[in-house]
Design a protein around this motif. Structure first.
Motif, PDB file in Angstrom:
ATOM      1  N   ARG A 304       0.833  -1.200   0.000  1.00  0.00           N
ATOM      2  CA  ARG A 304       0.000   0.000   0.000  1.00  0.00           C
ATOM      3  C   ARG A 304       0.875   1.261   0.000  1.00  0.00           C
ATOM      4  NH1 ARG A 304      -5.096   0.936   2.002  1.00  0.00           N
ATOM      5  NH2 ARG A 304      -5.493  -1.182   1.257  1.00  0.00           N
ATOM      6  N   THR A 305       1.917   1.242   0.828  1.00  0.00           N
ATOM      7  CA  THR A 305       2.836   2.376   0.870  1.00  0.00           C
ATOM      8  C   THR A 305       3.545   2.549  -0.463  1.00  0.00           C
ATOM      9  OG1 THR A 305       3.186   1.959   3.239  1.00  0.00           O
ATOM     10  CG2 THR A 305       4.776   3.386   2.129  1.00  0.00           C
ATOM     11  N   MET A 306       3.921   1.430  -1.090  1.00  0.00           N
ATOM     12  CA  MET A 306       4.592   1.500  -2.384  1.00  0.00           C
ATOM     13  C   MET A 306       3.677   2.102  -3.446  1.00  0.00           C
ATOM     14  SD  MET A 306       4.975   0.085  -5.613  1.00  0.00           S
ATOM     15  CE  MET A 306       3.973  -1.397  -5.434  1.00  0.00           C
ATOM     16  N   VAL A 307       2.417   1.683  -3.474  1.00  0.00           N
ATOM     17  CA  VAL A 307       1.453   2.205  -4.441  1.00  0.00           C
ATOM     18  C   VAL A 307       1.258   3.712  -4.237  1.00  0.00           C
ATOM     19  CG1 VAL A 307      -1.016   2.189  -4.985  1.00  0.00           C
ATOM     20  CG2 VAL A 307       0.251   0.044  -4.923  1.00  0.00           C
ATOM     21  N   GLU A 308       1.207   4.139  -2.992  1.00  0.00           N
ATOM     22  CA  GLU A 308       1.064   5.564  -2.705  1.00  0.00           C
ATOM     23  C   GLU A 308       2.297   6.346  -3.145  1.00  0.00           C
ATOM     24  OE1 GLU A 308       0.144   5.694   1.427  1.00  0.00           O
ATOM     25  OE2 GLU A 308      -1.948   5.086   1.142  1.00  0.00           O
ATOM     26  N   GLU A 309       3.465   5.745  -3.024  1.00  0.00           N
ATOM     27  CA  GLU A 309       4.690   6.394  -3.509  1.00  0.00           C
ATOM     28  C   GLU A 309       4.669   6.538  -5.029  1.00  0.00           C
ATOM     29  OE1 GLU A 309       8.683   7.970  -3.587  1.00  0.00           O
ATOM     30  OE2 GLU A 309       6.946   8.042  -2.256  1.00  0.00           O
ATOM     31  N   PHE A 310       4.117   5.552  -5.710  1.00  0.00           N
ATOM     32  CA  PHE A 310       3.955   5.638  -7.168  1.00  0.00           C
ATOM     33  C   PHE A 310       3.055   6.825  -7.514  1.00  0.00           C
ATOM     34  CE2 PHE A 310       2.192   3.397 -11.184  1.00  0.00           C
ATOM     35  CZ  PHE A 310       3.199   3.913 -11.975  1.00  0.00           C
ATOM     36  N   ALA A 311       1.968   6.980  -6.788  1.00  0.00           N
ATOM     37  CA  ALA A 311       1.063   8.109  -7.025  1.00  0.00           C
ATOM     38  C   ALA A 311       1.777   9.434  -6.763  1.00  0.00           C
ATOM     39  CB  ALA A 311      -0.175   7.989  -6.146  1.00  0.00           C
ATOM     40  N   ARG A 312       2.536   9.500  -5.679  1.00  0.00           N
ATOM     41  CA  ARG A 312       3.261  10.737  -5.361  1.00  0.00           C
ATOM     42  C   ARG A 312       4.226  11.107  -6.477  1.00  0.00           C
ATOM     43  NH1 ARG A 312       7.751  12.679  -4.449  1.00  0.00           N
ATOM     44  NH2 ARG A 312       8.752  10.644  -4.728  1.00  0.00           N
ATOM     45  N   SER A 313       4.958  10.111  -6.992  1.00  0.00           N
ATOM     46  CA  SER A 313       5.910  10.361  -8.069  1.00  0.00           C
ATOM     47  C   SER A 313       5.214  10.893  -9.317  1.00  0.00           C
ATOM     48  CB  SER A 313       6.680   9.079  -8.394  1.00  0.00           C
ATOM     49  OG  SER A 313       7.548   9.263  -9.488  1.00  0.00           O
ATOM     50  N   ILE A 314       4.072  10.289  -9.662  1.00  0.00           N
ATOM     51  CA  ILE A 314       3.322  10.727 -10.842  1.00  0.00           C
ATOM     52  C   ILE A 314       2.794  12.142 -10.651  1.00  0.00           C
ATOM     53  CG2 ILE A 314       1.239  10.316 -12.208  1.00  0.00           C
ATOM     54  CD1 ILE A 314       1.637   7.298 -11.629  1.00  0.00           C
ATOM     55  N   ARG A 315       2.218  12.415  -9.478  1.00  0.00           N
ATOM     56  CA  ARG A 315       1.619  13.723  -9.216  1.00  0.00           C
ATOM     57  C   ARG A 315       2.660  14.846  -9.233  1.00  0.00           C
ATOM     58  NH1 ARG A 315      -3.904  12.897  -9.593  1.00  0.00           N
ATOM     59  NH2 ARG A 315      -4.778  11.720  -7.854  1.00  0.00           N
ATOM     60  N   THR A 316       3.809  14.589  -8.637  1.00  0.00           N
ATOM     61  CA  THR A 316       4.813  15.642  -8.457  1.00  0.00           C
ATOM     62  C   THR A 316       5.837  15.701  -9.573  1.00  0.00           C
ATOM     63  OG1 THR A 316       6.285  14.198  -7.164  1.00  0.00           O
ATOM     64  CG2 THR A 316       4.582  15.428  -5.950  1.00  0.00           C
ATOM     65  N   GLY A 317       5.938  14.638 -10.365  1.00  0.00           N
ATOM     66  CA  GLY A 317       6.951  14.610 -11.410  1.00  0.00           C
ATOM     67  C   GLY A 317       8.353  14.412 -10.869  1.00  0.00           C
ATOM     68  N   THR A 318       8.463  13.919  -9.642  1.00  0.00           N
ATOM     69  CA  THR A 318       9.776  13.673  -9.027  1.00  0.00           C
ATOM     70  C   THR A 318      10.010  12.163  -8.915  1.00  0.00           C
ATOM     71  OG1 THR A 318       8.789  13.775  -6.816  1.00  0.00           O
ATOM     72  CG2 THR A 318       9.711  15.816  -7.720  1.00  0.00           C
ATOM     73  N   PRO A 319      11.281  11.724  -8.852  1.00  0.00           N
ATOM     74  CA  PRO A 319      11.563  10.289  -8.807  1.00  0.00           C
ATOM     75  C   PRO A 319      10.975   9.613  -7.572  1.00  0.00           C
ATOM     76  CG  PRO A 319      13.549  11.532  -9.328  1.00  0.00           C
ATOM     77  CD  PRO A 319      12.515  12.531  -8.903  1.00  0.00           C
ATOM     78  N   ALA A 320      10.523   8.390  -7.745  1.00  0.00           N
ATOM     79  CA  ALA A 320      10.083   7.579  -6.612  1.00  0.00           C
ATOM     80  C   ALA A 320      11.296   7.175  -5.785  1.00  0.00           C
ATOM     81  CB  ALA A 320       9.346   6.342  -7.103  1.00  0.00           C
ATOM     82  N   LEU A 321      11.068   6.797  -4.531  1.00  0.00           N
ATOM     83  CA  LEU A 321      12.174   6.348  -3.682  1.00  0.00           C
ATOM     84  C   LEU A 321      12.905   5.165  -4.295  1.00  0.00           C
ATOM     85  CD1 LEU A 321      10.574   6.638  -0.122  1.00  0.00           C
ATOM     86  CD2 LEU A 321      12.445   8.020  -1.051  1.00  0.00           C
ATOM     87  N   THR A 322      12.150   4.279  -4.966  1.00  0.00           N
ATOM     88  CA  THR A 322      12.769   3.161  -5.676  1.00  0.00           C
ATOM     89  C   THR A 322      12.491   3.355  -7.163  1.00  0.00           C
ATOM     90  OG1 THR A 322      10.792   1.800  -5.286  1.00  0.00           O
ATOM     91  CG2 THR A 322      12.613   1.572  -3.730  1.00  0.00           C
ATOM     92  N   ASP A 323      13.170   4.325  -7.741  1.00  0.00           N
ATOM     93  CA  ASP A 323      12.942   4.651  -9.144  1.00  0.00           C
ATOM     94  C   ASP A 323      13.721   3.714 -10.062  1.00  0.00           C
ATOM     95  OD1 ASP A 323      15.538   5.480  -8.779  1.00  0.00           O
ATOM     96  OD2 ASP A 323      15.209   7.551  -9.416  1.00  0.00           O
ATOM     97  N   GLY A 324      13.730   4.020 -11.349  1.00  0.00           N
ATOM     98  CA  GLY A 324      14.429   3.164 -12.296  1.00  0.00           C
ATOM     99  C   GLY A 324      15.907   3.037 -11.997  1.00  0.00           C
ATOM    100  N   HIS A 325      16.523   4.129 -11.513  1.00  0.00           N
ATOM    101  CA  HIS A 325      17.955   4.073 -11.202  1.00  0.00           C
ATOM    102  C   HIS A 325      18.233   3.105 -10.054  1.00  0.00           C
ATOM    103  CE1 HIS A 325      19.377   7.188 -13.935  1.00  0.00           C
ATOM    104  NE2 HIS A 325      18.309   7.893 -13.625  1.00  0.00           N
ATOM    105  N   ALA A 326      17.333   3.052  -9.061  1.00  0.00           N
ATOM    106  CA  ALA A 326      17.487   2.084  -7.975  1.00  0.00           C
ATOM    107  C   ALA A 326      17.426   0.665  -8.529  1.00  0.00           C
ATOM    108  CB  ALA A 326      16.405   2.295  -6.918  1.00  0.00           C
TER     109      ALA A 326
END
Length: 362
Positions: A304-326
């Motif tokens: 659930r926390t991971m899904v919310e982080e995905f939403a945050r990344s999409i909304r803000t246009g900033t990298p997720a904590l576990t983005d592609g580079h991770a």
């Protein structure tokens, strides 16, 4: 101030894959207000329908193109075998969709690079589902290490063993080690990074691939990390020990009553300038035995926390904590470990893999 109407609308999402992990994604997307699930796509339509149940309004299809052509869908979550991640994720990115990919990010380092390049060109969020990083315990470990509460990290020892499913297409390193490697990448302070890896493995049952493996990573600070993964153990163990200059942390993921414990116990060495000539030859070592603290954790489903982080990344246009580079950094170590395994455990320099190790400091 109220958010714009468009920002308040749920993000349309589709899940690709209704096998082992897909149903978990379906459940969490449906339960998360930031998203609205429109499609579940799987080659086995009957299986997808069983996942959704008889009363779901989510549509089912075996045709990926149909999903990607739906303008309501802004994001795609991929839960298919690693060998299919590149073509599916690339098609989604080219269709203008934000992408969440189950671990590992891709089947190889070069494929991972291609996905990152495509996402960056199109200004889209590319996130890797390193679910363990979003557990309350690991989020707290990250806070502890980034806050220097343990002092300089000296070692990390992780054990992930059980009587598990022997995979047909990958060895135990590629199956289980991504969990530990993603956690390591997530919790270590930004200035600490692996510079080499050595891997040893064994195939005691004639499966044709390593079923037991040990990874040793050297850090740029002189610290060492050791990871043990095993499909053949009759007992299940999920423990991690992180030793620092001031304190030691123990994480037992199978102990719900005390998942984390921080020990103010360790070894103190007198500084050289505090010693006379005779003592300097035999540096004084003293043992410190202080308190143990068990940090309180709020139990919450990591997905659930991971899904919310995905939403945050999409909304803000900033990298997720576990983005592609991770995800790419994990692939880097896995490929180096595969080379080491083939070379009988020889150490492989990570800087020789033509990948700049970039880690966000945020």
């Amino acid at each position: 101030m109220n958010a714009p109407a468009a920002a308040r609308e749920p993000i349309g999402v589709a899940v690709i894959g209704a096998g082992y992990w897909g149903p978990n994604l379906v459940r969490n997307f449906q339960a998360t207000p930031q998203f609205r699930l429109h499609w579940l796509c799987d080659l086995d339509v009957a299986r997808a329908q069983r996942v959704l149940g008889g009363y779901s309004t989510v549509q089912v299809t075996a045709d990926l193109d149909t999903v990607l052509a739906d303008e309501r869908v802004s994001a795609v979550a991929i839960a298919t075998p690693a060998g299919t991640h590149l073509p599916i994720a690339m098609a989604a990115l080219r269709a203008g969709k934000h992408v969440l990919v189950e671990k590992p990010l891709a089947a190889g380092l070069e494929q991972g690079r291609q996905l990152i390049d495509e996402a960056q060109r199109r200004g889209l969020s590319l996130m890797c589902d390193h679910t363990y990083c979003y557990t309350p315990a690991v989020l707290r470990i990250r806070e502890i290490l980034h806050g220097n509460e343990l002092g300089e990290v000296h070692y990390l020892d992780s054990v992930r063993i059980n009587l598990g499913l022997v995979q047909r297409d990958i060895d135990v390193l590629w199956d289980l080690a991504p969990h530990d490697l993603s956690i390591l990448d997530f919790v270590l302070p930004p200035e600490v990074r692996p510079v080499s890896v050595a891997a040893h493995g064994a195939d005691g049952i004639g499966a044709g691939r390593a079923c037991v493996a040990y990874l040793t990573l050297r850090m740029n600070t002189g610290a060492i990390a050791h990871i043990h993964v095993n499909w053949l153990s009759p007992v299940k163990v999920r423990t991690t020990i992180i030793g620092g200059a001031k304190r030691t942390l123990v994480w037992d993921d199978l102990n719900p009553s005390q998942r984390l414990a921080v020990f103010d116990r360790g070894v103190d060495v007198a500084a050289p300038d505090e010693l006379d000539d005779d003592q300097r030859r035999d540096m004084l070592v003293s043992y410190r035995s202080g308190d143990m603290v068990a940090p309180a954790l709020t139990e919450r489903e990591a997905l659930r926390t991971m899904v919310e982080e995905f939403a945050r990344s999409i909304r803000t246009g900033t990298p997720a904590l576990t983005d592609g580079h991770a995800g790419l950094r994990v692939l880097q170590i896995l490929e180096a470990a595969t080379r080491s395994l083939a070379a009988g455990g020889a150490s492989v320099d990570l800087t020789n893999l033509d990948l700049a190790y970039v880690k966000e400091t945020a």
